[in-house]
Scaffold this motif. Structure first.
Motif, PDB file in Angstrom:
ATOM      1  N   THR A 128       0.851  -1.185   0.000  1.00  0.00           N
ATOM      2  CA  THR A 128       0.000   0.000   0.000  1.00  0.00           C
ATOM      3  C   THR A 128       0.891   1.239   0.000  1.00  0.00           C
ATOM      4  N   PHE A 129       0.352   2.344  -0.503  1.00  0.00           N
ATOM      5  CA  PHE A 129       1.076   3.614  -0.497  1.00  0.00           C
ATOM      6  C   PHE A 129       0.255   4.595   0.325  1.00  0.00           C
ATOM      7  N   TYR A 130       0.811   5.012   1.437  1.00  0.00           N
ATOM      8  CA  TYR A 130       0.120   5.916   2.360  1.00  0.00           C
ATOM      9  C   TYR A 130      -0.210   7.221   1.645  1.00  0.00           C
ATOM     10  N   SER A 131      -1.506   7.571   1.574  1.00  0.00           N
ATOM     11  CA  SER A 131      -1.951   8.690   0.736  1.00  0.00           C
ATOM     12  C   SER A 131      -2.979   9.555   1.460  1.00  0.00           C
ATOM     13  N   PRO A 132      -2.583  10.210   2.544  1.00  0.00           N
ATOM     14  CA  PRO A 132      -3.549  11.005   3.304  1.00  0.00           C
ATOM     15  C   PRO A 132      -3.974  12.268   2.575  1.00  0.00           C
ATOM     16  N   SER A 133      -5.066  12.843   3.016  1.00  0.00           N
ATOM     17  CA  SER A 133      -5.606  14.039   2.387  1.00  0.00           C
ATOM     18  C   SER A 133      -4.761  15.267   2.706  1.00  0.00           C
ATOM     19  N   ASP A 134      -4.616  16.142   1.705  1.00  0.00           N
ATOM     20  CA  ASP A 134      -4.081  17.492   1.865  1.00  0.00           C
ATOM     21  C   ASP A 134      -2.574  17.578   2.027  1.00  0.00           C
ATOM     22  N   THR A 135      -1.869  16.449   2.141  1.00  0.00           N
ATOM     23  CA  THR A 135      -0.423  16.538   2.374  1.00  0.00           C
ATOM     24  C   THR A 135       0.408  15.989   1.222  1.00  0.00           C
ATOM     25  N   GLY A 136      -0.221  15.349   0.252  1.00  0.00           N
ATOM     26  CA  GLY A 136       0.535  14.709  -0.815  1.00  0.00           C
ATOM     27  C   GLY A 136       0.058  15.073  -2.203  1.00  0.00           C
ATOM     28  N   ILE A 137       0.808  14.584  -3.193  1.00  0.00           N
ATOM     29  CA  ILE A 137       0.452  14.697  -4.608  1.00  0.00           C
ATOM     30  C   ILE A 137       0.531  13.291  -5.177  1.00  0.00           C
ATOM     31  N   TYR A 138      -0.581  12.788  -5.699  1.00  0.00           N
ATOM     32  CA  TYR A 138      -0.639  11.423  -6.236  1.00  0.00           C
ATOM     33  C   TYR A 138      -1.020  11.548  -7.703  1.00  0.00           C
ATOM     34  N   LEU A 139      -0.080  11.180  -8.583  1.00  0.00           N
ATOM     35  CA  LEU A 139      -0.171  11.532 -10.007  1.00  0.00           C
ATOM     36  C   LEU A 139       0.094  10.307 -10.874  1.00  0.00           C
ATOM     37  N   SER A 140      -0.757  10.108 -11.872  1.00  0.00           N
ATOM     38  CA  SER A 140      -0.576   9.020 -12.841  1.00  0.00           C
ATOM     39  C   SER A 140      -0.773   9.566 -14.250  1.00  0.00           C
ATOM     40  N   MET A 141       0.164   9.222 -15.128  1.00  0.00           N
ATOM     41  CA  MET A 141       0.159   9.731 -16.506  1.00  0.00           C
ATOM     42  C   MET A 141       0.017   8.581 -17.502  1.00  0.00           C
ATOM     43  N   ILE A 142      -0.843   8.758 -18.489  1.00  0.00           N
ATOM     44  CA  ILE A 142      -1.004   7.767 -19.553  1.00  0.00           C
ATOM     45  C   ILE A 142       0.037   8.049 -20.646  1.00  0.00           C
ATOM     46  N   LEU A 143       0.802   7.009 -20.972  1.00  0.00           N
ATOM     47  CA  LEU A 143       1.791   7.098 -22.038  1.00  0.00           C
ATOM     48  C   LEU A 143       1.496   6.020 -23.080  1.00  0.00           C
ATOM     49  N   ARG A 144       1.734   6.354 -24.342  1.00  0.00           N
ATOM     50  CA  ARG A 144       1.536   5.381 -25.431  1.00  0.00           C
ATOM     51  C   ARG A 144       2.780   5.379 -26.329  1.00  0.00           C
ATOM     52  N   PRO A 145       3.908   4.908 -25.805  1.00  0.00           N
ATOM     53  CA  PRO A 145       5.145   4.907 -26.600  1.00  0.00           C
ATOM     54  C   PRO A 145       5.156   3.778 -27.617  1.00  0.00           C
ATOM     55  N   SER A 146       6.111   3.851 -28.539  1.00  0.00           N
ATOM     56  CA  SER A 146       6.243   2.805 -29.557  1.00  0.00           C
ATOM     57  C   SER A 146       7.439   1.906 -29.266  1.00  0.00           C
ATOM     58  N   PHE A 147       7.814   1.792 -27.994  1.00  0.00           N
ATOM     59  CA  PHE A 147       8.964   0.968 -27.630  1.00  0.00           C
ATOM     60  C   PHE A 147       8.709  -0.494 -27.996  1.00  0.00           C
ATOM     61  N   ALA A 148       9.779  -1.172 -28.376  1.00  0.00           N
ATOM     62  CA  ALA A 148       9.648  -2.571 -28.776  1.00  0.00           C
ATOM     63  C   ALA A 148      10.084  -3.545 -27.703  1.00  0.00           C
ATOM     64  N   SER A 149      10.776  -3.075 -26.647  1.00  0.00           N
ATOM     65  CA  SER A 149      11.286  -4.013 -25.653  1.00  0.00           C
ATOM     66  C   SER A 149      10.831  -3.643 -24.252  1.00  0.00           C
ATOM     67  N   PRO A 150      10.603  -4.663 -23.412  1.00  0.00           N
ATOM     68  CA  PRO A 150      10.245  -4.394 -22.011  1.00  0.00           C
ATOM     69  C   PRO A 150      11.330  -3.612 -21.289  1.00  0.00           C
ATOM     70  N   GLN A 151      12.613  -3.799 -21.674  1.00  0.00           N
ATOM     71  CA  GLN A 151      13.700  -3.085 -21.009  1.00  0.00           C
ATOM     72  C   GLN A 151      13.551  -1.570 -21.187  1.00  0.00           C
ATOM     73  N   GLU A 152      13.152  -1.150 -22.389  1.00  0.00           N
ATOM     74  CA  GLU A 152      12.945   0.279 -22.626  1.00  0.00           C
ATOM     75  C   GLU A 152      11.788   0.798 -21.782  1.00  0.00           C
ATOM     76  N   THR A 153      10.787  -0.055 -21.596  1.00  0.00           N
ATOM     77  CA  THR A 153       9.660   0.331 -20.758  1.00  0.00           C
ATOM     78  C   THR A 153      10.102   0.511 -19.318  1.00  0.00           C
ATOM     79  N   ILE A 154      10.952  -0.401 -18.835  1.00  0.00           N
ATOM     80  CA  ILE A 154      11.458  -0.308 -17.471  1.00  0.00           C
ATOM     81  C   ILE A 154      12.233   0.987 -17.270  1.00  0.00           C
ATOM     82  N   ARG A 155      12.927   1.436 -18.314  1.00  0.00           N
ATOM     83  CA  ARG A 155      13.726   2.655 -18.200  1.00  0.00           C
ATOM     84  C   ARG A 155      12.873   3.885 -17.895  1.00  0.00           C
TER      85      ARG A 155
END
Length: 327
Positions: A128-155
């Motif tokens: 779990t990731f402790y995520s209380p109100s008013d003290t944090g920033i919780y951010l998720s971004m959608i990416l659609r790259p054209s990478f061909a290898s999982p290693q590039e994704t890990i990077r």
């Protein structure tokens, strides 16, 4: 009341934060009624915005607040991030989960989900990731790259770690370091963590989309962190000041996208190495087969961690987890 009307009123007040706008001026500028202005101001106050009303002067958004908003974030984004579309919520179960749901429905690259709190925040390895109100920033971004290898994704995780450090340093002035592979530390305490998840096309092996998630502890919660993380958790800011969370969220996006759009991610590997918390320290390498003591020797240009075991053998770690014995 239409939420878009509230957002437009907020955008106008934030554009010249600290200035007064009469109800008539706001109504004429936005093409809405005075009643709609009044309702919007009341709704914004309920959300925590400090809006002052003075007879014969109008409404003023106090410059002493630090509340996440898409208007507040957008004003700090550089022109190269014009295609970034942030959406800010008071609370979600998990920004990564919501972003995945939207991506599966076709949401484009650059859609960013940001929350002031999470009820089911997730970290790596099912934690779990402790995520209380008013003290944090919780951010998720959608990416659609054209990478061909999982290693590039890990990077992407390591690119995000560099971007997080640079954003923290720009906004707070404090030096940030990286505990390989995805945790950000300030003064020996974890202030941010990254969780990258991908959905792959089974035939091509190319990701349909990637969700890049990061959680910042902007401030320490009232009463301190929970007992189980009290000895390790820290925050980016020691003092609450105007608009720090919006600036930090925007700077992270700016810094990350500058690397993401550069050929080969640009010269980020040297920045990652320079901020390594592990190099030169004794570590425990944690894997499915157990825990092995080692010494962290270096980070290579692909951000793999080179470790040396007590028997003299070495290994380059592509992924996994370590704990560090800081002297």
């Amino acid at each position: 009341m239409d939420s878009s009307t509230k957002d437009r009123v907020l955008a106008l007040l934030e554009k010249d934060q600290g200035a007064y706008f009469s109800g008539e001026t706001i109504a004429d500028t936005l093409g809405i009624s005075r009643t709609a202005v009044w309702k919007s101001v009341n709704a914004l106050r309920k959300c925590g915005y400090d809006i002052v009303a003075v007879p014969n002067r109008g409404y003023c958004l106090s410059s002493a607040g630090d509340i996440l908003s898409k208007q507040g974030i957008r004003k700090y984004l550089v022109p190269a991030c014009d295609n970034i579309s942030p959406e800010v919520f008071d609370e979600v179960a998990s920004t990564n989960t919501l972003a995945k749901e939207l991506a599966a429905k076709g949401a484009p690259e650059g859609c960013v989900i940001i929350a002031a709190s999470q009820t089911g925040g997730r970290g790596r390895r099912g934690r779990t990731f402790y995520s209380p109100s008013d003290t944090g920033i919780y951010l998720s971004m959608i990416l659609r790259p054209s990478f061909a290898s999982p290693q590039e994704t890990i990077r992407l995780t390591t690119v995000a770690a560099v971007a997080a450090c640079e954003a923290i340093e720009k906004v707070s002035g404090r030096k940030a370091l990286i505990k390989w592979v995805n945790d950000i530390f300030l003064d020996g305490r974890k202030a941010a963590g990254i969780l990258t998840e991908a959905s792959f096309d089974l035939e091509s092996g190319v990701p349909d989309f990637i969700i890049l998630g990061i959680g910042f502890n902007a401030y320490s919660p009232e009463g301190g962190f929970p007992e189980d993380i009290r000895d390790i958790a820290g925050s980016v800011f020691n003092v609450r000041r105007d608009d720090q969370k919006n600036r930090l969220a925007a700077e992270f996006i700016n810094c990350f996208m500058s690397y993401y759009r550069a050929e080969g991610f640009g010269e980020y590997a040297g920045e990652y190495r320079a901020r390594s918390l592990a190099i030169g320290h004794e570590v425990n390498v944690i894997s499915a087969s157990g825990i092995r003591p080692a010494v962290a020797v270096d980070v290579d240009d692909e951000c793999r961690l080179l470790v040396r075991y007590p028997d003299g053998s070495t290994e380059k770690l592509y992924s996994g987890e370590i704990s560090i014995k800081l002297r």
